[in-house]
Design a protein around this motif. Structure first.
Motif: not given
Length: 189
Positions: A146, A152, A167, A170, A173, A175, A177
């Protein structure tokens, strides 16, 4: 129910549980260990780029990064090379793809980059220190980082284009996994 019937039932339940546990174990890759790095700050490194200059991961903070560990002798790496390049070209300036070549001769790595027309940055991990820091055990192996510098997601094996796109979204942001992905891969030497 008699005492003998209860003992028999408990014994059968215990044996059944053991059979299920063993069956599960037979379908798991014994070398695969989920990465403890997912959710943590990505280990920093500095490597020389094949096309000159150096890259330091900490200097990429603020951007989404996809690290891809690969080697020219790895068949799944060859299979995914064009997909990675295409995915890289679809990204904006806030995303960096960085290939990290491991356990390979420099000449073979450069030939691979030319053969597949790879334009995203690639560096060589000559002593394997970066791959050890990341716990790489099969290639290709990708890590998504990130803008805050946290890992992530980890994917061992060839990664489908749709997974790359998802991915990256994600990671942008931050986020994390809950699991890691796996596809066709080769164990590192």
């Amino acid at each position: 129910m008699s005492a003998a019937a209860r003992r028999l039932l408990l014994t059968l339940m215990g044996v059944g549980a053991l059979v299920i546990l063993l069956g599960y174990g037979f379908y798991q890759d014994p070398r695969y260990i989920p990465s403890p790095l997912v959710g943590s700050t990505a280990p920093d490194f500095s490597l020389e780029l094949f096309k000159g200059g150096t890259v330091r991961l900490s200097e990429l903070r603020g951007k989404t990064v996809m690290l891809d560990f690969w080697a020219s002798w790895c068949l799944p790496c060859r299979e995914e090379a064009r997909d990675l390049e295409a995915a890289w070209k679809r990204q904006g300036d806030d995303v960096v793809f960085l290939g990290i070549n491991i356990q390979d001769r420099k000449a073979d790595a450069l030939e691979f980059i030319d053969e597949f027309g790879i334009t995203f940055a690639n560096a060589r991990d000559p002593d394997g220190a970066v791959s050890v820091d990341y716990g790489v055990w099969g290639i290709p192996e990708a890590f998504f980082i990130s803008p805050a510098g946290r890992i992530t997601y980890k994917h061992v094996g060839a990664i489908p284009p749709a997974v790359i796109e998802a991915k990256i979204r994600e990671a942008r942001r931050d986020l994390i996994s809950t699991g890691s992905g796996r596809g066709e891969h080769q164990a590192i030497r």
